[in-house]
Scaffold this motif. Structure first.
Motif, PDB file in Angstrom:
ATOM      1  N   PHE A   8      55.450  -4.253 -10.981  1.00  0.00           N
ATOM      2  CA  PHE A   8      56.714  -3.524 -10.902  1.00  0.00           C
ATOM      3  C   PHE A   8      56.525  -2.083 -11.379  1.00  0.00           C
ATOM      4  O   PHE A   8      55.583  -1.776 -12.107  1.00  0.00           O
ATOM      5  CB  PHE A   8      57.790  -4.208 -11.760  1.00  0.00           C
ATOM      6  N   VAL A   9      57.455  -1.215 -10.929  1.00  0.00           N
ATOM      7  CA  VAL A   9      57.572   0.126 -11.490  1.00  0.00           C
ATOM      8  C   VAL A   9      58.537  -0.007 -12.657  1.00  0.00           C
ATOM      9  O   VAL A   9      59.645  -0.513 -12.485  1.00  0.00           O
ATOM     10  CB  VAL A   9      58.125   1.131 -10.452  1.00  0.00           C
ATOM     11  N   ASP A  10      58.130   0.394 -13.843  1.00  0.00           N
ATOM     12  CA  ASP A  10      58.967   0.259 -15.032  1.00  0.00           C
ATOM     13  C   ASP A  10      60.168   1.204 -14.940  1.00  0.00           C
ATOM     14  O   ASP A  10      61.316   0.801 -15.101  1.00  0.00           O
ATOM     15  CB  ASP A  10      58.095   0.576 -16.261  1.00  0.00           C
ATOM     16  N   ALA A  65      47.650   0.398  -4.711  1.00  0.00           N
ATOM     17  CA  ALA A  65      48.811  -0.497  -4.657  1.00  0.00           C
ATOM     18  C   ALA A  65      49.893  -0.028  -5.627  1.00  0.00           C
ATOM     19  O   ALA A  65      51.090  -0.105  -5.322  1.00  0.00           O
ATOM     20  CB  ALA A  65      48.387  -1.925  -4.987  1.00  0.00           C
ATOM     21  N   ALA A  66      49.473   0.473  -6.771  1.00  0.00           N
ATOM     22  CA  ALA A  66      50.440   0.961  -7.764  1.00  0.00           C
ATOM     23  C   ALA A  66      51.199   2.172  -7.215  1.00  0.00           C
ATOM     24  O   ALA A  66      52.421   2.274  -7.351  1.00  0.00           O
ATOM     25  CB  ALA A  66      49.727   1.314  -9.071  1.00  0.00           C
ATOM     26  N   GLN A  67      50.470   3.071  -6.569  1.00  0.00           N
ATOM     27  CA  GLN A  67      51.126   4.253  -6.001  1.00  0.00           C
ATOM     28  C   GLN A  67      52.061   3.858  -4.847  1.00  0.00           C
ATOM     29  O   GLN A  67      53.151   4.420  -4.696  1.00  0.00           O
ATOM     30  CB  GLN A  67      50.083   5.265  -5.522  1.00  0.00           C
ATOM     31  N   GLN A 105      56.091   4.570  -4.337  1.00  0.00           N
ATOM     32  CA  GLN A 105      56.657   5.101  -3.086  1.00  0.00           C
ATOM     33  C   GLN A 105      57.745   4.163  -2.546  1.00  0.00           C
ATOM     34  O   GLN A 105      58.820   4.594  -2.134  1.00  0.00           O
ATOM     35  CB  GLN A 105      55.538   5.259  -2.041  1.00  0.00           C
ATOM     36  N   ASP A 106      57.456   2.874  -2.586  1.00  0.00           N
ATOM     37  CA  ASP A 106      58.397   1.873  -2.074  1.00  0.00           C
ATOM     38  C   ASP A 106      59.684   1.884  -2.900  1.00  0.00           C
ATOM     39  O   ASP A 106      60.784   1.777  -2.339  1.00  0.00           O
ATOM     40  CB  ASP A 106      57.742   0.489  -2.104  1.00  0.00           C
ATOM     41  N   ALA A 107      59.543   2.014  -4.208  1.00  0.00           N
ATOM     42  CA  ALA A 107      60.730   2.056  -5.081  1.00  0.00           C
ATOM     43  C   ALA A 107      61.608   3.247  -4.710  1.00  0.00           C
ATOM     44  O   ALA A 107      62.841   3.128  -4.595  1.00  0.00           O
ATOM     45  CB  ALA A 107      60.301   2.130  -6.543  1.00  0.00           C
TER      46      ALA A 107
END
Ligand SMILES: *[C@@H]1O[C@H](CO)[C@@H](O)[C@H](O)[C@H]1NC(C)=O
Ligand SMILES: *[C@@H]1O[C@H](CO)[C@@H](O)[C@H](O)[C@H]1NC(C)=O
Length: 493
Positions: free
Chosen positions: A373-375, A399-401, A405-407
């Motif tokens: 998740f993005v915190d 994947a983190a980046q 972007q998706d968030a």
């Protein structure tokens, strides 16, 4: 952190003739001879202690060992010391944004260490932000009811009171850790259960967003590991009853540049260990070190090795852990944290957008996103936002980046922030902190996991520092080195 070198390759190299042989003189000598034959250009360097990993723990151990009269070599993979300190200078304004390590708490030895390095400090200042709550998997706003500050401080005060009772068991080292049968039940229960028991509801988001999210599954881990990561003293800083520092310059990297200038030629940058021999009974180690830029090899021999990298299987592969060592580290699990500075015209200037699941609506303080998740996205000035992305050890930087972007896209599609008009997120700076916060299970703790972990000190001429043995906060690691690890290493000579 070291890059991934396959265990098979290392095993093959050891089988080629550098495996342990009976006595010290022959073994280190024959190892050096074998490596010299294979890498004719390699230089040989020797020291009392070789330290692998020039992050917070390793840099500090090096300084303390030098001050104790030991010669050292410090092997660091990156082009500079400092590890997870990430200091970014905005190219337009010249302002420095520290997006890895934010501030330094004050524990035993903190002030003396800054003084030793010639670093003058000041209290940090923080900008103001407006909080928003949204589910980053749908982009929808969440009707989370934030606790008022009085309630939040009261609950944090309760957490402080309970954590302070246990502090001596785990800080700055586990030297006072009790026998399995005597481990307090509070420390073994899942943190979510502990938090319900002490009614920490009003401070849960503070514990989560501040630091706990980095654990990935804060509610499920044994409370011990929550206290290891966010201890009583950290609570005291949030309560305003204890101080915190940043360098006067406002640039945390300056601490590590000061370490590098003191250590001079003893620092080997851009360097990784590719093979090793570690002998029993403190009879020394030999490391084959490759400079990633020049391609040159250095053969390092030392009486002791201090490991200041996370003991993951891939990091340890060049050190060929034996079954005693693997039996400990194979039981550890790790979260992975990525931290970035990003920008986008759709992110509101002063926003702190928390990611909470829909179930957090209507005052549920026990609902947090599932990893990865993005915190949050938090405005830090100059139009930049800190983004923290947390997952398990399969989370890659790409994947983190992509998750960040998706968030952003989800938030825009749901109308929570203005439309992106197809403009992608700008990644101004990014740092993969890799595996962090090693933890084991309640069952392993009851089976003597910490005792087994600490029994590795000195085994095969190797000593261990870093977050897996203490706490991920820099100042705690420095206190661990000062009060526990360095005296242990020095006494072993
Ligand atoms: C920092 O911590 C040390 C050790 O605990 C203490 O002696 C010192 O007074 C603290 N400094 C401040 C400003 O609180
Ligand atoms: C605290 O949270 C728990 C779990 O959601 C809930 O059962 C309890 O009622 C809450 N306590 C208060 C005082 O809101």
């Amino acid at each position: 952190m070291l890059s991934r070198i396959s265990t098979a390759a290392v095993v093959a190299q050891i089988a080629m003739g550098v495996a342990a042989t009976p006595c010290k003189a022959t073994t280190i000598k024959s190892t050096v001879a074998a490596w010299q034959a294979k890498y004719p250009g390699a230089t040989v360097q020797s020291a009392d202690v070789v330290i692998v990993g020039g992050g917070s723990a390793g840099s500090n151990a090096a300084i303390n060992l030098v001050d104790a009269g030991k010669s050292i070599l410090l092997v660091e993979m990156q082009a500079q010391l400092g590890g997870m300190v990430n200091s970014y200078t905005d190219p337009t304004t010249g302002n420095v944004h520290d997006f890895g390590v934010a501030t330094f708490t004050n524990v035993t030895g903190t002030e003396a260490y800054f003084e030793r390095l010639g670093i003058t400090t000041k209290s940090p200042t923080f900008g103001t932000t407006t909080s928003y709550y949204a589910d980053f998997t749908t982009g929808e706003t969440i009707d989370y009811v934030a606790p008022d500050i009085t309630g939040e401080f009261a609950a944090l005060g309760t957490y402080y009171d309970v954590a302070a009772q246990y502090q001596d068991l785990l800080f700055p080292s586990y030297a006072n850790w009790p026998a399995p049968a005597d481990i307090p039940e509070d420390l073994l229960m899942p943190f979510g259960e502990f938090a319900a028991k002490y009614e920490l509801n009003d401070t849960m988001l503070l514990l989560w967003a501040g630091i706990g999210a980095g654990l990935a599954d804060m509610l499920d881990i044994p409370t011990l590991y929550m206290m290891q990561t966010f201890g009583a003293q950290t609570a005291a800083v949030f309560l305003g009853t204890d101080v915190q520092y940043v360098p006067e310059s406002g640039r945390n990297q300056d601490i590590y540049d000061a370490v590098a200038s003191i250590l001079g030629d003893a620092v080997m940058l851009n360097s990784m260990v590719t093979q090793s021999v570690r002998l029993a009974n403190n009879q020394g180690v030999a490391l084959l070190v490759k400079n990633q830029v020049s391609g040159d090899y250095t053969i390092v021999t030392a009486d002791r090795l201090v490991m200041a990298i996370e003991p993951t299987a891939s990091n340890l592969a060049p050190f060929a852990p034996d079954s005693t060592e693997s039996a400990v580290f194979d039981k550890g699990t790790w979260s992975v944290v990525n931290v970035g500075l990003v920008s986008h015209p759709s992110l509101p200037d002063d926003a702190l957008i928390y990611n909470l699941p829909a179930s957090a609506a209507n005052g549920n303080d026990f609902a947090y996103p599932e990893p990865p998740f993005v915190d949050y996205f938090e405005a830090v000035g100059d139009g930049l936002f800190q983004a923290i992305v947390v997952g398990w050890d399969d989370l890659t930087e790409d994947a983190a980046q992509a998750l960040a972007q998706d968030a952003l896209d989800k938030l825009a599609e749901a109308g929570t922030i203005p439309a992106t008009n197809g403009v992608p997120l700008t990644i101004n700076a990014w740092s993969n902190h890799g595996p962090m916060d090693m933890r084991s299970t309640k069952e392993d703790l009851q089976a003597g996991f910490i005792q087994d972990q600490y029994a590795l000190q000195g085994y095969r001429s190797t000593y261990w520092t870093g977050a897996a043995f203490s706490n991920q906060l820099s100042t705690y690691l420095w206190a661990y080195n000062l009060e526990y690890l360095v005296p242990l290493v020095v006494a072993s000579f």
